[in-house]
Write an enzyme that holds these catalytic residues in place. Structure first.
Site, PDB file in Angstrom:
ATOM      1  N   ASP A 133      31.713 -41.718  53.794  1.00 23.93           N
ATOM      2  CA  ASP A 133      31.178 -43.022  53.417  1.00 23.93           C
ATOM      3  C   ASP A 133      31.006 -43.842  54.694  1.00 23.93           C
ATOM      4  O   ASP A 133      31.902 -43.856  55.553  1.00 23.93           O
ATOM      5  CB  ASP A 133      32.138 -43.722  52.441  1.00 23.93           C
ATOM      6  CG  ASP A 133      31.586 -45.057  51.966  1.00 23.93           C
ATOM      7  OD1 ASP A 133      30.738 -45.033  51.060  1.00 23.93           O
ATOM      8  OD2 ASP A 133      32.002 -46.102  52.510  1.00 23.93           O
ATOM      9  N   ASP A 176      25.408 -44.976  50.478  1.00 30.44           N
ATOM     10  CA  ASP A 176      25.798 -44.618  51.852  1.00 30.44           C
ATOM     11  C   ASP A 176      26.861 -43.534  51.842  1.00 30.44           C
ATOM     12  O   ASP A 176      27.698 -43.453  52.725  1.00 30.44           O
ATOM     13  CB  ASP A 176      26.303 -45.854  52.607  1.00 30.44           C
ATOM     14  CG  ASP A 176      27.529 -46.472  51.950  1.00 30.44           C
ATOM     15  OD1 ASP A 176      27.785 -46.184  50.767  1.00 30.44           O
ATOM     16  OD2 ASP A 176      28.231 -47.254  52.617  1.00 30.44           O
TER      17      ASP A 176
END
Length: 272
Positions: A133, A176
């Site tokens: 992440d 993301d």
């Protein structure tokens, strides 16, 4: 008796003279017949050759007409078929890949994990799953705009491609979030070393349209034991390890552990 033999001799002599006179004529006649037969044979051969040439010419004309009439139609059919196949491949690729980064998406991830787990089982190896992440991505996306945010995601995807081998699988599974799947790292410790290299590379400043940007990354790592069948569990464990990495201050990689599981359970209880 003497008078009778004289006329016979004369008749025989006359016949011999007549035969001698006719011989050239007969020879000429035989030669004429032979020549006529030879000319007739040559004429038949020539006629046959002419007929063959005419048939070939007719065939070539018909073939040319077929090419002129049907070849464009065949070309259009072939072109249409190619376009349909290309459109099918593009639709299939679009359904299984992220439009922004070109990486496989979550839909393809499940199939790849099944194949990788099968390979790991045959090799008696362990499949490794890394869940990454990006840190501070939301801030960049909110302050600098979505165009810059998209460029940041493409930058991260490029770093991942450069950091792994061709045998590794990378997918973008969220805004993301990225997942890496591999069965050739040997163990989770090997994956940890690779994850730290990726984090160091992503944390380096970079430019987008002349503006300097800097992000970070946190990575959770989990092992899928040889022979295990539940692929969702290993993804969940990698997710728990990612939460642990963020809890520990971000910009780091964490292996799934009992401690990470306990922290996740405590957070879940507090949220409830």
């Amino acid at each position: 008796r003497l008078l009778t033999s004289v006329p016979e001799e004369r008749v025989k002599a006359a016949a011999d003279i007549k035969k001698a006179a006719m011989a050239p004529l007969l020879n000429a006649l035989d030669a004429a017949v032979t020549q006529f037969e030879s000319d007739a044979k040559e004429s038949v051969v020539a006629t046959t050759r002419l007929q063959v040439l005419m048939l070939i010419a007719v065939f070539m004309v018909l073939l040319a007409e077929l090419m002129l009439i049907f070849r464009p139609l065949v070309n259009r059919i072939e072109k249409g078929t190619r376009e349909l196949l290309e459109a099918r491949d593009e639709m299939r690729h679009a359904a299984l890949h992220d439009a922004l980064t070109g990486l496989p998406n979550r839909r393809l991830l499940q199939s790849i994990m099944e194949n990788t787990a099968a390979v790991a089982k045959r090799r008696n190896e362990t499949m490794i799953v890394c869940h990454m992440d990006l840190d501070f991505f939301k801030e960049i996306n909110d302050t600098k705009g979505h165009a810059v945010g998209d460029a940041v995601l493409c930058h991260a995807a490029s770093i991942l491609r450069d950091a792994v081998r061709d045998s590794d699988f990378i997918a973008r599974v969220g805004g993301d979030e990225f997942v890496l799947v591999d069965c050739s790292l040997g163990c989770a410790e090997g994956a940890l070393e690779m994850a730290e290299r990726i984090i160091n590379r992503i944390s380096e400043p970079f430019e987008i349209d002349g503006e300097v940007c800097q992000i970070g990354a946190s990575i959770g790592i989990a092992e899928h034991p040889t022979g295990a069948t539940n692929l969702e569990t290993v993804l969940h464990h990698a997710d728990i390890a990612l939460y642990r990495a963020k809890e520990m201050g971000r910009g780091r990689a964490e292996l799934y552990s009992a401690e990470a599981q306990e922290g996740f359970d405590n957070r879940s209880q507090d949220a409830a």
